[in-house]
Scaffold this active site. Structure first.
Site, PDB file in Angstrom:
ATOM      1  N   GLU A 157      92.944  78.699 110.084  1.00  0.00           N
ATOM      2  CA  GLU A 157      92.848  77.979 111.424  1.00  0.00           C
ATOM      3  C   GLU A 157      94.132  77.860 112.017  1.00  0.00           C
ATOM      4  O   GLU A 157      94.417  77.927 113.219  1.00  0.00           O
ATOM      5  CB  GLU A 157      92.201  76.482 111.139  1.00  0.00           C
ATOM      6  CG  GLU A 157      91.661  76.020 112.493  1.00  0.00           C
ATOM      7  CD  GLU A 157      90.670  75.038 112.463  1.00  0.00           C
ATOM      8  OE1 GLU A 157      90.813  74.122 113.211  1.00  0.00           O
ATOM      9  OE2 GLU A 157      89.741  75.051 111.786  1.00  0.00           O
ATOM     10  N   GLU A 158      95.269  77.368 111.117  1.00  0.00           N
ATOM     11  CA  GLU A 158      96.607  77.342 111.680  1.00  0.00           C
ATOM     12  C   GLU A 158      97.193  78.707 112.411  1.00  0.00           C
ATOM     13  O   GLU A 158      97.672  78.690 113.226  1.00  0.00           O
ATOM     14  CB  GLU A 158      97.522  76.835 110.414  1.00  0.00           C
ATOM     15  CG  GLU A 158      99.000  76.932 110.829  1.00  0.00           C
ATOM     16  CD  GLU A 158      99.827  76.484 109.706  1.00  0.00           C
ATOM     17  OE1 GLU A 158      99.182  75.991 108.738  1.00  0.00           O
ATOM     18  OE2 GLU A 158     101.070  77.050 109.678  1.00  0.00           O
ATOM     19  N   ARG A 159      96.745  79.667 111.382  1.00  0.00           N
ATOM     20  CA  ARG A 159      97.290  80.939 112.102  1.00  0.00           C
ATOM     21  C   ARG A 159      96.665  81.502 113.340  1.00  0.00           C
ATOM     22  O   ARG A 159      97.196  82.030 114.237  1.00  0.00           O
ATOM     23  CB  ARG A 159      97.139  82.128 110.978  1.00  0.00           C
ATOM     24  CG  ARG A 159      98.066  81.933 109.844  1.00  0.00           C
ATOM     25  CD  ARG A 159      97.911  82.551 108.688  1.00  0.00           C
ATOM     26  NE  ARG A 159      98.799  82.141 107.258  1.00  0.00           N
ATOM     27  CZ  ARG A 159      98.513  82.211 106.234  1.00  0.00           C
ATOM     28  NH1 ARG A 159      97.438  83.027 105.748  1.00  0.00           N
ATOM     29  NH2 ARG A 159      99.334  81.796 105.460  1.00  0.00           N
ATOM     30  N   ALA A 162      97.870  79.030 115.955  1.00  0.00           N
ATOM     31  CA  ALA A 162      99.307  79.778 116.596  1.00  0.00           C
ATOM     32  C   ALA A 162      99.316  81.139 117.581  1.00  0.00           C
ATOM     33  O   ALA A 162      99.792  81.055 118.545  1.00  0.00           O
ATOM     34  CB  ALA A 162     100.052  80.018 115.355  1.00  0.00           C
TER      35      ALA A 162
END
Ligand SMILES: Cc1cc2nc3c(=O)[nH]c(=O)nc-3n(C[C@H](O)[C@H](O)[C@H](O)COP(=O)(O)OP(=O)(O)OC[C@H]3O[C@@H](n4cnc5c(N)ncnc54)[C@H](O)[C@@H]3O)c2cc1C
Length: 308
Positions: A157-159, A162
């Site tokens: 999810e972070e990637r 981003a």
């Protein structure tokens, strides 16, 4: 960036795996905007190789006692709590880790001074020391020993977030460069009227649209519940490389002005450089893509699967 940490780095595992207690105590106030959250995975000796972290949390009755240190922690000085990855068991590096919600005002937490970065200056980044920090074991996210797996899921999810957050700034970087070069004159015509310049900007805009398409596809599949690790790694790799290309090419067309802190393009150049490093470096993304393609050499396989 700090908003991204709150929405897509420190909280997804709580939403998906957290107990009622951690949701009520940490997730709900974070969603309401009453709490600032941060994520504690990286350490001075363990960045790409997440499995090698040394921070430990040992059982003491109903509590956990945490010792160790974390490095590069975004929003550390603002945060009310940290989603911390620590070793709690004596099993393999993939099964000994646990995610724990730790209030940042707990005795034994010491913040070292802010790290002096070249970009992302609107968010603070710090090293944190943990010395006999006592928290209730009920602050564990999901199951004990599943922390590594949860964090690998949380990274997706972070990637994705981003890269999604790059798309508008990339378009803006190109647009402000069009606006500037349209006005700026050299050799009797605008800088933009040179074929090399307008063709290059067209190429970059095309690349951004390709990244947008890949990001939308990965997001759609992620939302429908599929394993998108390969696609997300491709998004992150392509995003990290493209921001370097776009910001570098655009900055060039601003001439000397591009080399000042007066213009947005130089801020993009500094800020976006992080994408190829933070949340898993380009080379780590390549390893993951190779693993999913079945072409990662066997001798490196065990090591790479432990990485961000
Ligand atoms: C501004 C900023 C904010 C951050 N915020 C957070 C945060 O909030 N929470 C958090 O936990 N972490 C955070 N990080 C840490 C970030 O995720 C790490 O910096 C990143 O994972 C890389 O780890 P490292 O810096 O230790 O680099 P290292 O692991 O030392 O790697 C150095 C370089 O080696 C190369 N490399 C690594 N592995 C391989 C490989 N397998 N094959 C080939 N080359 C390789 C890559 O080029 C890599 O950039 C942040 C970092 C920065 C700079």
């Amino acid at each position: 960036m700090a908003v991204g940490v709150q929405t897509d780095m420190a909280t997804p595992a709580l939403a998906r795996f957290g107990s009622h207690h951690v949701k009520e105590q940490f997730l709900a106030p974070s969603i309401a905007g009453d709490f600032v959250s941060c994520l504690g995975v990286s350490e001075p000796g363990s960045g790409s190789d997440v499995a090698s972290i040394q921070t430990s949390a040992k059982r003491d009755g109903d509590d956990l006692i945490i010792n160790g240190q974390k490095m590069w922690i975004t929003s550390a000085f603002q945060a009310d709590w940290i989603c911390l990855l620590a070793n709690t068991l004596h099993t393999s590096p993939h099964t000994n880790k646990t995610l724990i919600c730790v209030p940042m005002d707990t005795p034994g937490i010491h913040l070292a001074k802010r790290i002096n970065k070249i970009g992302m200056l609107s968010s603070d980044t710090a090293q944190i020391f943990f010395e006999d920090v006592r928290v209730p074991a009920k602050n564990i996210v999901g199951e004990e020993g599943k922390g590594f797996t949860y964090q690998m899921i949380q990274f997706q999810e972070e990637r994705l977030a981003a890269v999604a957050l790059l798309l508008s700034p990339l378009n803006k970087c190109i647009q402000i460069t069009i606006d500037y070069t349209k006005e700026r004159q050299a050799f009797g015509k605008s800088i933009l009227d040179n074929q090399y310049v307008h063709y290059r900007l067209a190429e970059l805009e095309t690349e951004v649209e390709c990244l947008r398409a890949l990001t939308y596809r990965a997001t759609e599949l992620y939302v429908s519940g599929e394993d998108v690790t390969k696609l997300v790694s491709m998004c992150k790799l392509k995003g990290g490389r493209l921001v370097r290309e776009v910001t570098d090419s655009c900055l060039q067309f601003w001439g000397g002005m591009g080399f000042t802190k007066e213009v947005l393009v130089s801020r993009y150049y500094r800020d976006m450089r992080l994408i190829s490093i933070g949340g898993g470096a380009d080379e780590v993304m390549l390893s993951i893509i190779c693993k999913y393609m079945g072409i990662l050499p066997k001798h490196g396989k065990k090591k790479e699967t432990t990485s961000k």
